[in-house]
Write a protein that holds these residues in place. Structure first.
Motif, PDB file in Angstrom:
ATOM      1  N   LYS A  29      90.996-153.394 -54.941  1.00 24.84           N
ATOM      2  CA  LYS A  29      89.623-153.914 -54.971  1.00 24.84           C
ATOM      3  C   LYS A  29      88.595-152.800 -54.756  1.00 24.84           C
ATOM      4  CE  LYS A  29      91.269-158.356 -53.242  1.00 24.84           C
ATOM      5  NZ  LYS A  29      91.212-159.359 -52.151  1.00 24.84           N
ATOM      6  N   ASN A  30      88.632-151.796 -55.609  1.00 25.96           N
ATOM      7  CA  ASN A  30      87.796-150.615 -55.386  1.00 25.96           C
ATOM      8  C   ASN A  30      86.724-150.409 -56.445  1.00 25.96           C
ATOM      9  OD1 ASN A  30      87.072-148.327 -53.833  1.00 25.96           O
ATOM     10  ND2 ASN A  30      88.173-146.985 -55.245  1.00 25.96           N
ATOM     11  N   TYR A  31      86.532-151.370 -57.325  1.00 24.02           N
ATOM     12  CA  TYR A  31      85.490-151.238 -58.346  1.00 24.02           C
ATOM     13  C   TYR A  31      84.584-152.465 -58.352  1.00 24.02           C
ATOM     14  CZ  TYR A  31      87.136-147.038 -60.773  1.00 24.02           C
ATOM     15  OH  TYR A  31      87.466-145.741 -61.098  1.00 24.02           O
ATOM     16  N   VAL A  32      83.354-152.252 -58.744  1.00 23.78           N
ATOM     17  CA  VAL A  32      82.395-153.345 -58.919  1.00 23.78           C
ATOM     18  C   VAL A  32      81.941-153.374 -60.378  1.00 23.78           C
ATOM     19  CG1 VAL A  32      81.560-153.288 -56.544  1.00 23.78           C
ATOM     20  CG2 VAL A  32      80.474-151.823 -58.269  1.00 23.78           C
ATOM     21  N   SER A  33      81.429-154.505 -60.799  1.00 25.23           N
ATOM     22  CA  SER A  33      80.864-154.596 -62.141  1.00 25.23           C
ATOM     23  C   SER A  33      79.369-154.289 -62.141  1.00 25.23           C
ATOM     24  CB  SER A  33      81.114-155.984 -62.735  1.00 25.23           C
ATOM     25  OG  SER A  33      80.600-156.992 -61.885  1.00 25.23           O
ATOM     26  N   LYS A  34      78.750-154.382 -60.948  1.00 28.08           N
ATOM     27  CA  LYS A  34      77.330-154.050 -60.791  1.00 28.08           C
ATOM     28  C   LYS A  34      77.186-153.061 -59.651  1.00 28.08           C
ATOM     29  CE  LYS A  34      75.825-158.660 -62.254  1.00 28.08           C
ATOM     30  NZ  LYS A  34      75.078-159.881 -61.850  1.00 28.08           N
ATOM     31  N   LYS A  35      76.586-151.910 -59.922  1.00 27.40           N
ATOM     32  CA  LYS A  35      76.507-150.842 -58.917  1.00 27.40           C
ATOM     33  C   LYS A  35      75.762-151.274 -57.655  1.00 27.40           C
ATOM     34  CE  LYS A  35      75.675-146.649 -60.095  1.00 27.40           C
ATOM     35  NZ  LYS A  35      75.045-145.456 -60.714  1.00 27.40           N
ATOM     36  N   GLU A  36      74.831-152.203 -57.797  1.00 25.84           N
ATOM     37  CA  GLU A  36      74.077-152.648 -56.620  1.00 25.84           C
ATOM     38  C   GLU A  36      74.947-153.404 -55.610  1.00 25.84           C
ATOM     39  OE1 GLU A  36      72.750-155.372 -60.126  1.00 25.84           O
ATOM     40  OE2 GLU A  36      73.292-153.262 -59.804  1.00 25.84           O
ATOM     41  N   ASP A  37      76.154-153.783 -56.020  1.00 25.07           N
ATOM     42  CA  ASP A  37      77.064-154.482 -55.096  1.00 25.07           C
ATOM     43  C   ASP A  37      77.818-153.534 -54.173  1.00 25.07           C
ATOM     44  OD1 ASP A  37      76.319-156.886 -56.232  1.00 25.07           O
ATOM     45  OD2 ASP A  37      78.039-156.962 -57.608  1.00 25.07           O
ATOM     46  N   ILE A  38      77.808-152.245 -54.484  1.00 18.19           N
ATOM     47  CA  ILE A  38      78.617-151.286 -53.722  1.00 18.19           C
ATOM     48  C   ILE A  38      78.235-151.265 -52.250  1.00 18.19           C
ATOM     49  CG2 ILE A  38      79.138-148.826 -53.407  1.00 18.19           C
ATOM     50  CD1 ILE A  38      79.031-148.507 -56.437  1.00 18.19           C
ATOM     51  N   LYS A  39      76.949-151.211 -51.968  1.00 24.06           N
ATOM     52  CA  LYS A  39      76.502-151.077 -50.583  1.00 24.06           C
ATOM     53  C   LYS A  39      77.003-152.209 -49.703  1.00 24.06           C
ATOM     54  CE  LYS A  39      72.361-150.278 -47.779  1.00 24.06           C
ATOM     55  NZ  LYS A  39      70.871-150.116 -47.797  1.00 24.06           N
ATOM     56  N   ALA A  40      76.948-153.429 -50.201  1.00 29.13           N
ATOM     57  CA  ALA A  40      77.366-154.588 -49.414  1.00 29.13           C
ATOM     58  C   ALA A  40      78.871-154.606 -49.168  1.00 29.13           C
ATOM     59  CB  ALA A  40      76.936-155.876 -50.109  1.00 29.13           C
ATOM     60  N   LEU A  41      79.634-154.066 -50.111  1.00 32.73           N
ATOM     61  CA  LEU A  41      81.097-154.110 -50.011  1.00 32.73           C
ATOM     62  C   LEU A  41      81.681-152.906 -49.281  1.00 32.73           C
ATOM     63  CD1 LEU A  41      81.834-155.344 -53.633  1.00 32.73           C
ATOM     64  CD2 LEU A  41      82.066-156.681 -51.534  1.00 32.73           C
ATOM     65  N   LYS A  42      80.886-151.876 -49.109  1.00 34.28           N
ATOM     66  CA  LYS A  42      81.390-150.628 -48.529  1.00 34.28           C
ATOM     67  C   LYS A  42      81.298-150.693 -47.004  1.00 34.28           C
ATOM     68  CE  LYS A  42      81.215-145.764 -49.786  1.00 34.28           C
ATOM     69  NZ  LYS A  42      80.620-144.834 -50.763  1.00 34.28           N
ATOM     70  N   ASN A  43      82.318-151.281 -46.404  1.00 31.04           N
ATOM     71  CA  ASN A  43      82.324-151.470 -44.950  1.00 31.04           C
ATOM     72  C   ASN A  43      83.355-150.594 -44.241  1.00 31.04           C
ATOM     73  OD1 ASN A  43      84.728-152.674 -45.660  1.00 31.04           O
ATOM     74  ND2 ASN A  43      84.054-154.766 -45.232  1.00 31.04           N
ATOM     75  N   GLY A  44      83.998-149.692 -44.981  1.00 30.75           N
ATOM     76  CA  GLY A  44      84.997-148.801 -44.393  1.00 30.75           C
ATOM     77  C   GLY A  44      86.401-149.363 -44.366  1.00 30.75           C
ATOM     78  N   ASP A  45      86.548-150.620 -44.730  1.00 32.14           N
ATOM     79  CA  ASP A  45      87.847-151.288 -44.664  1.00 32.14           C
ATOM     80  C   ASP A  45      88.552-151.188 -46.011  1.00 32.14           C
ATOM     81  OD1 ASP A  45      89.992-152.777 -43.810  1.00 32.14           O
ATOM     82  OD2 ASP A  45      88.980-154.720 -44.024  1.00 32.14           O
ATOM     83  N   GLN A  46      89.162-150.050 -46.281  1.00 34.24           N
ATOM     84  CA  GLN A  46      89.849-149.839 -47.549  1.00 34.24           C
ATOM     85  C   GLN A  46      91.205-150.554 -47.549  1.00 34.24           C
ATOM     86  OE1 GLN A  46      89.871-145.802 -49.089  1.00 34.24           O
ATOM     87  NE2 GLN A  46      88.133-145.232 -47.810  1.00 34.24           N
ATOM     88  N   THR A  47      91.541-151.151 -48.684  1.00 31.63           N
ATOM     89  CA  THR A  47      92.827-151.835 -48.844  1.00 31.63           C
ATOM     90  C   THR A  47      93.829-150.854 -49.437  1.00 31.63           C
ATOM     91  OG1 THR A  47      91.730-153.959 -49.198  1.00 31.63           O
ATOM     92  CG2 THR A  47      94.013-153.775 -49.934  1.00 31.63           C
ATOM     93  N   ILE A  48      94.760-150.399 -48.607  1.00 33.53           N
ATOM     94  CA  ILE A  48      95.715-149.358 -48.994  1.00 33.53           C
ATOM     95  C   ILE A  48      97.128-149.942 -49.006  1.00 33.53           C
ATOM     96  CG2 ILE A  48      96.689-147.113 -48.374  1.00 33.53           C
ATOM     97  CD1 ILE A  48      93.792-146.919 -49.256  1.00 33.53           C
ATOM     98  N   PHE A  49      97.913-149.556 -50.012  1.00 27.79           N
ATOM     99  CA  PHE A  49      99.318-149.974 -50.067  1.00 27.79           C
ATOM    100  C   PHE A  49     100.146-148.814 -50.621  1.00 27.79           C
ATOM    101  CE2 PHE A  49      97.191-151.308 -53.940  1.00 27.79           C
ATOM    102  CZ  PHE A  49      98.036-150.883 -54.946  1.00 27.79           C
ATOM    103  N   LEU A  50     101.457-148.908 -50.455  1.00 27.69           N
ATOM    104  CA  LEU A  50     102.381-147.876 -50.926  1.00 27.69           C
ATOM    105  C   LEU A  50     103.303-148.445 -51.998  1.00 27.69           C
ATOM    106  CD1 LEU A  50     103.446-146.227 -47.528  1.00 27.69           C
ATOM    107  CD2 LEU A  50     101.806-145.336 -49.199  1.00 27.69           C
TER     108      LEU A  50
END
Length: 204
Positions: free
Chosen positions: A8-29
């Motif tokens: 879940k690391n892309y947005v369709s509208k750049k203005e959405d980035i700020k609201a979604l960027k909370n430092g909680d990255q979803t990482i998997f191996l």
């Protein structure tokens, strides 16, 4: 060698980035045995009836690092490729019902086909790289790193807080917000970076 993915690391509208960027990255191996290289065809896995594709840029780590600073993080990338992060969606749904991990749904053999790598020197601006996926002659996904929630550098800095990054480690950096879907046997996938065809295989 580790294969690290970010969800879940892309947005369709750049203005959405700020609201979604909370430092909680979803990482998997993902397991090393998921890799498919040299444009070899991918065998449709017997463990799923829902093989979901996501085209992603893949960053290769070129040197060892731990607790990497945001400023230094880009220097740890040696090469970039394009790949497909496959998910067995039915397996994932069953695991989620029991609050289980993503490991089997993302870690089956063939779940990570990747192209040959291009040197990082080929990319003048990591924050503006175009890539896309064509299936059976029809464009299905198109992306640009300008629409990432977390940049290459932010992913590397974050992951390196938890685990040492080593030469050869691969990071799948997320898929465009739109266009992901399911593959069936016989599908022909072609993935491009800046218009250059790099990944070309079929589902068999």
């Amino acid at each position: 060698m580790k294969i690290i993915g970010i969800g879940k690391n892309y947005v369709s509208k750049k203005e959405d980035i700020k609201a979604l960027k909370n430092g909680d990255q979803t990482i998997f191996l993902k397991a090393e045995s998921t890799l498919v290289t040299n444009n070899e065809d991918v065998v449709y896995p017997s463990i799923t009836n829902e093989l979901a594709y996501e085209v992603e840029l893949v960053a290769k780590i070129g040197k060892k690092g731990k607790d990497i600073s945001l400023e230094n993080a880009p220097s740890f990338i040696s090469e970039i490729a394009v790949g497909i992060d496959y998910t067995a969606k039915d397996v994932l749904a069953a695991s989620r019902e029991n609050k289980g991990p993503w490991a089997l749904a993302k870690g089956f053999d063939g779940a990570s086909p990747i192209s040959n790598f291009k040197p990082i020197s080929d990319f003048l601006d990591l924050s503006y790289i175009n890539f896309n996926l064509v299936i059976n002659g029809e464009e299905k996904q198109t992306g640009n790193t300008d629409f990432m929630i977390y940049s290459f550098a932010e992913i590397i800095a974050f992951v390196s807080k938890y685990m040492t990054l080593e030469p050869g480690d691969l990071i799948f950096t997320g898929t465009p917000a739109l266009g992901a879907g399911l593959n069936v046997k016989g599908d022909h996938l072609q993935a491009f970076i800046e218009g250059e065809l790099l990944l070309d295989f079929k589902i068999v």
